[in-house]
Design a protein around this motif. Structure first.
Motif, PDB file in Angstrom:
ATOM      1  N   ILE A 234      14.307  73.023  10.278  1.00 51.12           N
ATOM      2  CA  ILE A 234      14.796  72.352   9.067  1.00 51.12           C
ATOM      3  C   ILE A 234      13.911  72.787   7.903  1.00 51.12           C
ATOM      4  CG2 ILE A 234      15.158  70.122   7.916  1.00 51.12           C
ATOM      5  CD1 ILE A 234      17.064  70.522  10.182  1.00 51.12           C
TER       6      ILE A 234
ATOM      7  N   VAL B  13      14.923  69.495   3.544  1.00 53.22           N
ATOM      8  CA  VAL B  13      16.213  68.801   3.420  1.00 53.22           C
ATOM      9  C   VAL B  13      15.997  67.391   2.888  1.00 53.22           C
ATOM     10  CG1 VAL B  13      18.136  67.795   4.713  1.00 53.22           C
ATOM     11  CG2 VAL B  13      17.414  70.142   5.171  1.00 53.22           C
TER      12      VAL B  13
ATOM     13  N   LYS C 137      21.337  70.957  12.740  1.00 46.90           N
ATOM     14  CA  LYS C 137      21.931  69.615  12.636  1.00 46.90           C
ATOM     15  C   LYS C 137      21.393  68.653  13.694  1.00 46.90           C
ATOM     16  CE  LYS C 137      26.099  71.281  15.041  1.00 46.90           C
ATOM     17  NZ  LYS C 137      25.519  72.606  15.359  1.00 46.90           N
TER      18      LYS C 137
ATOM     19  N   LEU D  65      24.899  72.350   6.908  1.00 48.01           N
ATOM     20  CA  LEU D  65      23.622  73.042   7.072  1.00 48.01           C
ATOM     21  C   LEU D  65      23.862  74.497   7.489  1.00 48.01           C
ATOM     22  CD1 LEU D  65      21.419  70.470   9.054  1.00 48.01           C
ATOM     23  CD2 LEU D  65      21.680  70.688   6.580  1.00 48.01           C
TER      24      LEU D  65
ATOM     25  N   LEU E 183      20.147  72.742   3.671  1.00 43.83           N
ATOM     26  CA  LEU E 183      21.320  72.003   3.209  1.00 43.83           C
ATOM     27  C   LEU E 183      22.054  72.834   2.167  1.00 43.83           C
ATOM     28  CD1 LEU E 183      22.953  69.340   3.157  1.00 43.83           C
ATOM     29  CD2 LEU E 183      21.387  68.517   1.393  1.00 43.83           C
TER      30      LEU E 183
END
Length: 392
Positions: free
Chosen positions: A43, A46, A66, A237, A242
């Motif tokens: 990630i 985000v 996700k 995503l 994002l």
């Protein structure tokens, strides 16, 4: 009201994840970081907000991050950087005891692979979380029976998982999550293992349950049709980043970038885009003031005018209609029966549901909200442009 706040969450997998954060800030890509530094970016920075009572869908293809993101909400995964707030409390800073309480009472999770205990009955599976948290057995079983009924499995309480279809087993998993009265449901690819017909049934049931339960649901999927059917808001995503967060209709009509545009290209927009999302305002003119010249003066650039009387729309006229009747007297114009009566549709109705009204009316149709207030008008051309993926 905001229920969950995700603030600048980054997750890096590798021997020294924090050393990678400056590279993320500099914009270095996921593949480049992997090749040059041997770390995997799950990630990258985000942030998003989830409202209480909404179904919020996080979607993307395999490897988009996700499932990694949703596991931060109950700290099955610890972030490399950032904060997650639930009802204003920082989940990342919770003690072990408070985290256990969060998982038992406030946040429940439904997994793709059901996770049922094969040697326990449906009733015992549904009551399992209640029993482990100390709920008296009689109360736990009573609550389990209520949830079994709620998900449409009445009469199956004494059956074992092996005696149920895949769809029925997933209903048991959903009932187990609901039994704890958790305010938040995390559903990670919950319907992905089901065949299409059963999956559609489960989607419909979840939507119906949500109308009654009003839970905050965070739903993970790689299926755009599923996301559009379930989500009040959808976050897309790619490579942990994002790319767009919006309502389904807005994502279809106004994709944020080329990736999202390609992602949504093949969707049947007529079955997703609602009339409220493409409605536009139109000028009004009191019936008593109508006449050819007054209508031309009041008409907007789109060539639409609403004729009103006592704050009620009596007619919708177009520039073509005015031109066709330019020799009529003002007295003729001021008789409602001579003007095109408006067709009305609901703002939450999708284009596909309104095709009959759009086809039968030469004039734009009125779009009304749940409170019967006018939201605007939609013409055939506007609807066709929306179905083709173009919007003004």
């Amino acid at each position: 009201m905001e229920k969950i706040s995700v603030q600048n969450i980054s997750k890096v997998f590798g021997p020294d994840p924090r050393s990678i954060l400056p590279l993320i800030e500099q914009g270095m890509g996921k593949q480049e970081i992997l090749e040059q530094h041997g770390h995997v970016v799950g990630i990258r920075d985000v942030s998003l907000s989830i409202e209480a009572g909404e179904t919020f869908v996080i979607m993307g293809l395999s490897g988009s991050g996700k499932s990694t993101l949703i596991r931060h909400f109950n700290r099955l995964i610890e972030p490399t950087a950032g904060r997650i707030l639930i009802d204003g409390d920082d989940v990342i800073g919770l003690s072990d005891r408070d985290l256990l309480n969060l998982r038992r009472n406030k946040v429940s999770m439904v997994f793709q692979r059901f996770g049922l205990l094969p040697h326990r009955t449906v009733r015992q599976n549904v009551a399992f979380g209640l029993l482990t948290s100390g709920t008296p057995k009689a109360q736990a079983m009573e609550k389990a029976d209520a949830q079994i009924e709620l998900v449409g499995l009445g009469g199956f309480g004494d059956h074992y998982p092996r005696q149920l279809s895949g769809g029925m087993q997933q209903r048991v998993g959903l009932a187990r999550a609901l039994a704890t009265d958790a305010e938040i449901l995390l559903m990670d690819e919950a319907f992905s293992a089901l065949d299409p017909l059963i999956r559609n049934d489960m989607q419909n049931q979840l939507n119906e349950l949500q109308k009654t339960l009003n839970k905050t649901i965070v739903f993970i999927t790689h299926d755009l049709d599923e996301a559009l059917k379930l989500g009040h808001h959808i976050a897309i995503l790619k490579d942990g980043e994002l790319r767009q967060l919006d309502t389904g209709p807005n994502i279809l009509l106004k994709p944020a970038d080329d990736y999202v545009e390609r992602f949504v290209r093949d969707v049947n927009r007529a079955r997703v885009v609602n009339m409220g999302s493409i409605a536009r305002p139109a000028p009004t003119l009191p019936l008593a003031d109508t006449g050819v010249e007054r209508c031309r003066e009041a008409m907007d650039e789109g060539g639409v005018l609403l004729i009103t009387e006592a704050d009620m729309v009596k007619a919708v006229v177009s520039r073509a209609f005015v031109d066709a009747n330019q020799d009529r007297s003002d007295e003729w114009w001021q008789r409602p029966g001579n003007l095109p009566a408006p067709s009305r549709v609901r703002a939450d109705a999708v284009i596909d549901e309104c095709m009959a009204e759009l086809a039968s009316s030469e004039m734009p149709v009125l779009v009304l909200g749940a409170d019967e207030r006018l939201r605007g008008v939609v013409s055939r051309m506007t609807a066709m442009e929306a179905m083709a993926g173009r919007s003004g």
